[in-house]
Scaffold this active site. Structure first.
Site, PDB file in Angstrom:
ATOM      1  N   CYS A  89       0.806  -1.216   0.000  1.00  0.00           N
ATOM      2  CA  CYS A  89       0.000   0.000   0.000  1.00  0.00           C
ATOM      3  C   CYS A  89       0.838   1.265   0.000  1.00  0.00           C
ATOM      4  O   CYS A  89       0.320   2.352  -0.227  1.00  0.00           O
ATOM      5  CB  CYS A  89      -0.935   0.000   1.206  1.00  0.00           C
ATOM      6  SG  CYS A  89      -2.006  -1.433   1.164  1.00  0.00           S
ATOM      7  N   HIS A 377      -9.333   3.201  -1.854  1.00  0.00           N
ATOM      8  CA  HIS A 377      -7.917   2.864  -1.683  1.00  0.00           C
ATOM      9  C   HIS A 377      -7.465   1.855  -2.737  1.00  0.00           C
ATOM     10  O   HIS A 377      -7.333   0.672  -2.456  1.00  0.00           O
ATOM     11  CB  HIS A 377      -7.716   2.318  -0.259  1.00  0.00           C
ATOM     12  CG  HIS A 377      -6.341   1.800   0.025  1.00  0.00           C
ATOM     13  ND1 HIS A 377      -5.201   2.423  -0.454  1.00  0.00           N
ATOM     14  CD2 HIS A 377      -5.923   0.721   0.732  1.00  0.00           C
ATOM     15  CE1 HIS A 377      -4.136   1.727  -0.043  1.00  0.00           C
ATOM     16  NE2 HIS A 377      -4.542   0.689   0.672  1.00  0.00           N
ATOM     17  N   CYS A 408       0.685   2.810   6.216  1.00  0.00           N
ATOM     18  CA  CYS A 408       0.995   1.448   6.615  1.00  0.00           C
ATOM     19  C   CYS A 408       0.919   0.548   5.390  1.00  0.00           C
ATOM     20  O   CYS A 408       0.246   0.878   4.424  1.00  0.00           O
ATOM     21  CB  CYS A 408       0.008   0.968   7.676  1.00  0.00           C
ATOM     22  SG  CYS A 408      -1.703   1.073   7.143  1.00  0.00           S
TER      23      CYS A 408
END
Ligand SMILES: NC(=O)c1ccc[n+]([C@@H]2O[C@H](COP(=O)([O-])OP(=O)(O)OC[C@H]3O[C@@H](n4cnc5c(N)ncnc54)[C@H](O)[C@@H]3O)[C@@H](O)[C@H]2O)c1
Lengths: 422, 448
Positions: A89, A377, A408
């Site tokens: 990510c 996302h 994160c």
């Protein structure tokens, strides 16, 4: 760092839920669209950009050279080199730092960092048995041999394997990991729903203000973020059933990010070069720090950014009070809440090697135009979404304003960066 | 496409239509091209204007064939490409016979897509002189209607103080295929200082904003101006951003997603231009909308939205961009071009709001022109007639076919025709053209 690196601006597609308006677009299409919108905004068509660095998290085998292929499909000069990077990510932010470092060293005058992910077009793989059979059949020299190869197949071998979204070492999904962290840190349902509500409210207000007019370009007829629920309420969020952490869990579809489709790109440049080219400069890339937690030994998969934040602030001689705007990627509302608690927790901070707590923050400085809960996302895109968003916000506050990005990532990793308005 | 439209455009349908008298319209000559045949110059009097202007353009010309007045019409033999009539010395009604005598043979001898250009003077002088001026206008319009196969006729009023340099860009435009859809029109060329000679890429290195550039006429304007060397800032509403980006990238310009009705639109345009370290040479106010309803059914909202987008917004943007010293504002010697509409100038049933806004554009550019003269900024408008775009594709088919054919060229115009006319008005060589409204309508039967 010899050269000052600035964020010139950015561009992204609107983000949509998996299976939504962007479902027909591949990673390649999404990344090309994000780059083309950026090229149009800054008049780069037909020019050779120093380097484009980007990536996707869910990749098909044919995506092996995704970024270079997207460049070739874009309006950039075909002489623009590119490379693929990936850090789950944090990919978009890692690509930003990779280019920023090259620019700082004088290896590039400018570059584009990008990230794209289509969860609608996630690769589906076949079982190992099936794969071995197909290879054997393609090697077979006679029809008979081919039939023989296939005769070894059993019905169970035919089932496709859905993309793995769990951590390979624990078999737990990221949400299940976060549920463990949430319980450990005593994160309540209300805290999480508050964070989700603020994300939607802030994002809706920013859209209404025209804030995204020079940050987003419509794609496939979609002009706005499709996950955004401008009218959502605490009551509506409170009615949702838990999806992680069992039946008494506190994490719902409302306070967890949705599987999303989208892409984002950032234009980075040497400050002097940008000035010569008549390109604007929003903010300077100050520094970044990457960290990882013990995994699977540790308990908090998504709290690696805490150590990174502490180390980065210390290296820059700053405290959290010196930071005007904070962007904490909302993987889950619970991650944001746990991160903020961890920042204030002296014992935790010491346990990850910091001298003391990072400290408390004023929530009004957090994710002021919404974050991943409301925007969505698409994994690799998020970092490249946040960098120009924060740069624009800091620029509007005036020179010297500082912002911090905390991301994160899978595998217990975290990447944190600081920008400063110019 | 409706079933009716499909039947009509099918091969059988086209044959039936031809028998009913609806012929395939001629294909017009377009682009930076002169006519194939020779240019004929007829000077009625002692004027040197036509001759000197053609010389400046580097165009050779031939002497006219003159009709003796009888039944026998002397011919041109091979067809001619254009007839330029320098009638600037023509003052008496009896002199009009000389004009007839040069027009008669030329009407028969003009090639397809050829041009007639008549040079006259703006209305002035005694009663008879003014009657002559108006007579020329009637002749021009009639010639436009009688010419066939895509040939056009236009009249230019050349101010007595203006010379070949001021006239050159206009004559070049009218002889070029760029003016393909401009027919039966009259406008004025005034004296100007520092007028450069026409060139191949007149907009080289100049930054020009085009609003409504994501599609239709606006996209054609952006492409055409880029072809002539301009660096384009393409503006359209944020939801049109995808095609706007495609247009901008195609011409290596920049895209600015902006609703022109935003109160700070002018400031945002200036900031975009200034941010790129440039000065603004020109702005083309092309963005426009229709919200058609009979006036009896038009509420305040429909009224306001059309006026706001088509007129009020551009006035506000002009005011900002004209602020002296504003970074990214209009430079001295700059250009403002508005987009009006023939149905606005003439009035059109169901379009009171649109007509108000588009006639208003004509009024606005005329009003600004004298006030901006000291800064050498020109302000003009084009008034398109029926142009084939997404906007007109929404008109029901039968009505569309009627509109399309209701002009001297028997066809709808193309976006490029409007774009070329705007390019002419933006040309640095068009310094003497200001306060004008040029209709790009194929001499539409609608309107004056
Ligand atoms: N098509 C014709 O026959 C014709 C005839 C006469 C005049 N015109 C005029 O020519 C112009 C272009 O017409 P077209 O046929 O290409 O229309 P179009 O509808 O195809 O394109 C108009 C463009 O303007 C943009 N626009 C609308 N409102 C805007 C706003 N508030 N801010 C920024 N952009 C905005 C639209 O998004 C669109 O891209 C218009 O002013 C129209 O009135 C057209």
């Amino acid at each position: 760092m010899n050269h000052t690196v600035v964020v010139v601006g950015g561009n992204r597609t609107p983000f949509a839920k998996a299976g939504g308006a962007l479902r027909e677009a591949s990673n390649h299409d999404l990344m090309t669209a994000a780059i083309d919108g950026l090229v149009a905004r800054y008049g780069l068509a037909g020019t050779r950009v120093g380097e484009v660095a980007g990536g996707a998290v869910l990749k098909h085998p044919h995506d092996f050279n995704l970024t270079r292929e997207a460049v070739l499909s874009s309006a950039l000069a075909p002489e623009t080199p590119a490379c693929d990077l990936q850090q789950a990510c944090a990919t978009g932010l890692e690509a930003t730092m990779y280019l920023a470092n090259k620019i700082a060293l004088g290896q590039l005058t400018h570059g584009i960092a990008a990230g794209a992910d289509s969860t609608s077009d996630a690769p589906i793989t076949v079982s190992g048995e099936m794969q071995r059979t197909l290879h054997a059949a393609s090697r077979a020299r006679s029809a008979q041999a081919r039939v023989k190869a296939f005769s070894r197949l059993r019905p169970s071998h035919l089932a496709p394997l859905a993309p793995r979204v769990e951590e390979p070492r624990t078999g737990l999904s990221m949400g299940e990991h976060q549920a463990i962290t949430g319980t450990r840190w005593g994160i309540t349902r209300e805290e999480q729903d508050d964070i989700a509500l603020a994300s939607h409210r802030n994002l809706a207000a920013a859209w209404d203000d025209g804030f995204f007019d020079d940050l987003v370009t419509p794609f496939l007829g979609l002009a706005k973020d499709a996950i955004l629920r401008p009218d959502t309420t605490l009551e509506a969020l409170a009615r949702l059933r838990p999806v992680f952490g069992g039946e008494h869990g506190t994490m719902t579809a409302g306070n967890s990010t949705a599987l999303s489709d989208g892409a984002a790109a950032v234009l980075l440049a040497d400050a002097d070069w940008a000035a010569e080219q008549g390109l604007p400069a929003l903010a300077r890339v100050v520094d970044a720090e990457v960290a990882a937690v013990d995994h699977p030994g540790g308990a908090d998969l998504l709290l690696a950014p805490v150590a990174a934040t502490g180390r980065l602030l210390a290296r820059q001689g700053l405290t959290i009070g010196d930071i005007d705007l904070i962007e904490i990627h909302e993987a889950f509302a619970s991650t944001v809440a746990a991160t903020l608690k961890a920042w204030e927790d002296a014992d935790h901070c010491r346990s990850v090697g910091l001298d003391g707590p990072i400290g408390a923050i004023d929530r009004s400085r957090l994710n002021v135009t919404g974050s991943s809960l409301a925007v969505g996302h698409p994994f690799a895109a998020t970092g490249a979404r946040i960098v120009p968003t924060l740069a624009k916000l800091l620029h509007a506050r005036g020179p010297g304003s500082r912002g911090l990005i905390s991301m994160c990532a899978a595998g217990g990793q975290g990447l944190v960066a600081i920008l400063e308005a110019v | 496409m409706s079933a009716l439209e499909m039947a009509f455009t099918s091969r059988v349908g086209r044959k039936v239509a031809a028998r009913a008298g609806l012929h395939e319209p001629p294909v017009l000559r377009r682009g930076r091209t002169y006519p194939g045949g020779p240019i004929v110059l007829a000077t009625l009097g002692a004027s040197r204007l036509g001759a000197d202007t053609l010389a400046l353009l580097g165009r050779p010309y031939e002497a006219p064939v003159i009709d003796s007045g009888g039944d026998e019409v002397p011919g041109y033999g091979d067809r001619i490409g254009a007839l330029v009539v320098d009638a600037t010395d023509l003052n008496r009604l009896s002199d009009l016979e000389a004009l007839r005598a040069v027009l008669r043979p030329a009407l028969r001898g003009l090639e397809a897509s050829g041009s007639v250009v008549i040079l006259g003077r703006p209305p002035a002088g005694d009663w008879e002189q003014r009657a002559v001026t108006r007579a020329l206008d009637g002749i021009d319009r009639t010639v436009g209607k009688e010419l066939r196969r895509g040939a056009t006729s236009n009249l230019i009023h050349v101010d007595p103080e203006a010379g070949p340099l001021e006239l050159a860009s206009t004559l070049e435009f009218l002889l070029h295929g760029r003016s393909a859809f401009v027919d039966g029109q009259t406008w004025t060329v005034a004296p100007a200082v520092d007028t450069p000679a026409p060139s191949e890429r007149p907009l080289s290195g100049r930054t020009i904003v085009v609003t409504g550039a994501a599609r239709g006429i606006g996209a054609a304007i952006a492409r055409t101006l880029a072809r002539d060397g301009a660096s384009i800032v393409a503006v359209d509403v944020p939801p049109a951003g995808e095609s706007l980006a495609a247009v901008a990238n195609e011409i290596a310009g920049t895209a600015l997603q902006l609703d022109i009705t935003a109160p700070d639109a002018g400031a945002r345009i200036a900031a975009h231009v200034a941010g790129r370290g440039e000065g603004l040479y020109g702005i083309v106010h092309n963005a426009g909308i229709t919200r058609d309803k009979l006036l009896a059914n038009t509420d305040a909202q429909r009224w306001a939205s059309v006026l706001e987008v088509n007129l009020v917004a551009q006035m506000r943007i002009n005011e900002t961009l004209l602020t002296p010293g504003l970074p990214g504002g209009l430079i001295d010697g700059g250009r403002i071009v508005g987009v009006a509409s023939t149905s606005g100038l003439a009035g059109n049933k169901g379009q009171a709001n649109y007509a108000a806004s588009k006639a208003g554009v004509a009024g606005l550019v005329a009003a600004m022109a004298p006030d901006l003269a000291a800064r050498r900024i020109t302000s003009n408008a084009v008034a398109p007639g029926f142009i084939e775009t997404d906007m007109t594709a929404r008109i029901p088919f039968v009505q569309r076919e009627i509109f399309r054919r209701a002009n001297s060229l028997g066809q709808g115009g193309r976006p490029i025709d409007v774009a070329e006319t705007i390019g002419y008005l933006l040309d640095p060589a068009s310094q003497g053209v200001t306060g004008q409204v040029v209709r790009v309508c194929g001499q539409n039967v609608v309107g004056a």
